[in-house]
Design an enzyme around this catalytic site. Structure first.
Site, PDB file in Angstrom:
ATOM      1  N   HIS A 224       0.821  -1.215   0.000  1.00 51.65           N
ATOM      2  CA  HIS A 224       0.000   0.000   0.000  1.00 51.65           C
ATOM      3  C   HIS A 224       0.856   1.266   0.000  1.00 51.65           C
ATOM      4  O   HIS A 224       0.375   2.333  -0.348  1.00 51.65           O
ATOM      5  CB  HIS A 224      -0.990   0.003   1.171  1.00 51.65           C
TER       6      HIS A 224
ATOM      7  N   SER B 279       4.453   2.118   8.221  1.00 48.41           N
ATOM      8  CA  SER B 279       4.163   1.011   7.304  1.00 48.41           C
ATOM      9  C   SER B 279       5.364   0.631   6.449  1.00 48.41           C
ATOM     10  O   SER B 279       6.158   1.487   6.063  1.00 48.41           O
ATOM     11  CB  SER B 279       3.027   1.378   6.357  1.00 48.41           C
TER      12      SER B 279
ATOM     13  N   ASP C  96       0.131  -7.489   1.639  1.00 50.07           N
ATOM     14  CA  ASP C  96       0.600  -6.101   1.570  1.00 50.07           C
ATOM     15  C   ASP C  96       2.129  -6.039   1.512  1.00 50.07           C
ATOM     16  O   ASP C  96       2.787  -5.690   2.492  1.00 50.07           O
ATOM     17  CB  ASP C  96       0.068  -5.366   2.817  1.00 50.07           C
TER      18      ASP C  96
HETATM   19  N1  ARG Z   1      -1.031   2.033   7.610  1.00 53.21           N
HETATM   20  C1  ARG Z   1      -0.051   2.666   8.451  1.00 53.21           C
HETATM   21  C2  ARG Z   1       1.018   3.304   7.571  1.00 53.21           C
HETATM   22  O1  ARG Z   1       0.765   3.482   6.401  1.00 53.21           O
HETATM   23  C3  ARG Z   1       0.451   1.731   9.498  1.00 53.21           C
HETATM   24  C4  ARG Z   1      -0.581   1.501  10.520  1.00 53.21           C
HETATM   25  C5  ARG Z   1      -0.207   0.497  11.528  1.00 53.21           C
HETATM   26  N2  ARG Z   1      -1.218   0.538  12.528  1.00 53.21           N
HETATM   27  C6  ARG Z   1      -1.158  -0.093  13.687  1.00 53.21           C
HETATM   28  N3  ARG Z   1      -2.090   0.099  14.544  1.00 53.21           N
HETATM   29  N4  ARG Z   1      -0.157  -0.883  13.953  1.00 53.21           N
HETATM   30  O2  ARG Z   1       2.044   3.797   8.025  1.00 53.21           O
END
Ligand code: ARG
Length: 248
Positions: free
Chosen positions: A73, A212, A127
């Protein structure tokens, strides 16, 4: 070049929208870490992502001298423009200029990468992506390995650290409990797929926005990549990581 400026603005907006509802905290209970201890750790970004120093929006891990593993993503929007991406190594603080930055030549996203919904969060399946760098870098590569029966792991990232610290730019690390599939099943039901996801973290230690693609390290090996979660460090909602033991 108004079209180009428009495209850039749209891309920036698209990148920001999913971040808008981000509530809380990353690397809670964590501490500043030294990038020198993780020479293979990449800050994945783009010079057009002017919202953040170094253009950073994700983490990654060097797995070959010219290949970086990150979350699917993180780079899905760049599928047709991989040359806009960069990988930066050896930078403790994104506001600095230490380390080295290498451009990305091409990228591959997992063929089964897809998005579904859980409440107002995006659930990310398979992902993971590989970035091919424009040139090899002279750095040790990360070693990948499954978590086995370990009970804790280490998370790393430049992301949000708390509701009062949304602008963190410092590399930080925290130890997180590996929770087992049941904890994430309870939280996320069928949105959590144990065949390609790993459940970790607590209300005291979790990853968050901008973490992420970064590593979850178990016994010195990268076992998974930061992927998604409902909020950050919310009681009852652990973080979800992309397992790497089932890469195609
Ligand atoms: N989707 C987030 C990013 O793009 C990461 C989120 C991780 N969330 C969590 N509660 N561990 O950086």
């Amino acid at each position: 070049m108004p079209r180009r400026i428009l495209a850039t603005a749209l891309l920036a907006a698209a990148l920001l929208v999913p971040l808008a509802p981000a509530p809380a905290s990353a690397v809670v209970g964590g501490a500043p870490a030294s990038s020198a201890a993780y020479p293979w750790l990449a800050a994945v970004g783009s010079p057009i992502f002017f919202v953040r120093p170094s253009g950073q929006f994700c983490g990654g891990a060097l797995i070959k001298p010219d290949q970086v593993l990150t979350a699917g993503h993180c780079v899905a929007l760049f599928r047709s423009l991989p040359g806009l991406l960069t990988a930066t190594f050896g930078r403790d603080d994104l506001t600095g200029s230490g380390g080295e930055t290498v451009a990305v030549k091409s990228l591959r996203i997992h063929p089964e990468y897809r998005e579904t919904r859980f409440k107002d969060e995006t659930v990310l399946h398979h992902d993971v992506a590989v970035l091919m760098l424009e040139r090899p870098v002279d750095r040790p590569t990360a070693v990948l390995g499954p978590p086995g029966s370990a009970r804790t792991g280490k998370i790393l990232g430049w992301g949000f650290t708390s509701e009062n610290d949304l602008l963190n730019t410092r590399l930080r690390a925290a130890d997180v409990p590996l929770r087992g599939d049941e904890a994430c099943r309870r939280a996320y039901g069928d949105s959590f797929d144990p065949s390609d996801m790993l459940c970790a973290g607590s209300d005291r230690a979790d990853t968050c926005q901008f973490d992420s693609g970064g590593p979850l390290i178990v016994r010195g090996r990268v076992a998974a990549l930061t992927s998604w979660g409902y909020g950050c460090a919310k009681p009852g909602y652990p973080g979800v990581y992309t397992r790497l033991d089932s890469l195609p």
